[in-house]
Design a protein around this motif. Structure first.
Motif, short mmCIF file in Angstrom:
data_model
loop_
_atom_site.label_atom_id
_atom_site.label_comp_id
_atom_site.label_asym_id
_atom_site.label_seq_id
_atom_site.Cartn_x
_atom_site.Cartn_y
_atom_site.Cartn_z
N LYS A 237 -9.34 0.30 4.71
CA LYS A 237 -9.94 -0.79 3.91
C LYS A 237 -8.87 -1.83 3.57
CE LYS A 237 -13.53 1.95 1.64
NZ LYS A 237 -13.96 2.56 0.36
N TRP A 238 -7.70 -1.35 3.20
CA TRP A 238 -6.60 -2.25 2.85
C TRP A 238 -6.19 -3.10 4.05
CZ3 TRP A 238 -1.29 -1.83 4.38
CH2 TRP A 238 -0.43 -2.71 3.71
N PHE B 215 0.87 -1.18 0.00
CA PHE B 215 0.00 0.00 0.00
C PHE B 215 0.91 1.23 0.00
CE2 PHE B 215 -2.42 3.42 1.97
CZ PHE B 215 -3.62 3.33 1.27
N GLN C 113 -8.49 -6.09 4.88
CA GLN C 113 -8.51 -7.26 3.96
C GLN C 113 -7.82 -8.45 4.57
OE1 GLN C 113 -6.73 -5.99 0.27
NE2 GLN C 113 -8.43 -4.65 -0.25
N TYR D 164 -7.20 11.88 3.27
CA TYR D 164 -7.74 11.39 2.01
C TYR D 164 -7.34 9.93 1.76
CZ TYR D 164 -8.27 16.40 1.46
OH TYR D 164 -8.59 17.71 1.67
N ARG D 165 -6.14 9.56 2.17
CA ARG D 165 -5.64 8.19 1.98
C ARG D 165 -6.02 7.27 3.15
NH1 ARG D 165 -4.18 6.11 -2.31
NH2 ARG D 165 -2.50 4.92 -1.43
N ASP E 107 -8.79 4.61 2.46
CA ASP E 107 -8.29 3.50 1.64
C ASP E 107 -7.34 2.62 2.45
OD1 ASP E 107 -9.69 4.37 -0.57
OD2 ASP E 107 -8.01 5.56 -1.34
#
Length: 192
Positions: free
Chosen positions: A188-189, A137, A192, A181-182, A185
């Motif tokens: 979410k990463w 990531f 996983q 902003y990141r 994400d």
């Protein structure tokens, strides 16, 4: 390699063997010994040569299929990165990589044991073109991390995140900031 390719390879080997064998047998016997070989002797010798070539070709096809199958299995289970730095080339398993760090157009690779390896890449885009980075990531412009490299995640002001990386490496900050902003994400990463 499918059956038509194998059949074509066997046919080509057979034709080439017949042509070379026929040319050699007749030319050597005629020009060196002055003898014309009887057709029955020639055909029996050609049959033996064809059988030898057939067995040899089948052996090499089988061996190549076996080697290619094993290569595909090992490549899918453990990708190896070839890292060139100056005159030195190192092979590093992807599973040994903790994170990548970029600074001033230089990309470093940090392994699980804390080794800092200078790479041939000038940017993360070059790394992405060379390798599959599904398990990484991009935290910010300086870090590409794997989940195993993240020691702690701390919330900062304005919905930013700060991650502490492990292992630490010489001259590389062990904490990285993730913008708000990141951060969505990133969460979410991590899930996983």
């Amino acid at each position: 390699m499918n059956q038509s390719n194998i059949a074509r390879q066997l046919m080509i080997s057979g034709i080439l063997t017949a042509a070379v064998f026929g040319l050699l047998v007749y030319s050597i016997n005629y020009f060196i010994f002055g003898i014309i070989t009887p057709i029955t002797r020639f055909l029996s010798s050609l049959l033996i040569a064809e059988l030898i070539i057939l067995v040899e070709t089948l052996y090499f096809i089988t061996r190549d299929l076996y080697v290619s199958k094993n290569t595909l299995v090992s490549a899918s289970t453990s990708e190896v990165w070839q890292i060139s730095s100056g005159r030195k080339t190192q092979m590093v398993k992807e599973s040994d990589i903790s994170y990548l760090y970029s600074q001033a157009g230089i990309v470093y690779l940090i392994t699980h044991d804390g080794r800092k390896i200078l790479t041939q890449f000038n940017s993360f885009n070059e790394v992405k073109e060379a390798f599959d980075l599904d398990s990484f990531f991009q935290v910010n412009r300086q870090y590409l991390v794997r989940p195993q490299a993240i020691d702690t995640v701390m919330k900062e002001v304005n919905q930013k995140l700060k991650i502490k990386l492990s292992p630490s490496a010489p001259d590389i900050p062990e904490a990285a900031m993730i913008s708000r902003y990141r951060s969505v994400d990133f969460k979410k990463w991590m899930a996983q």
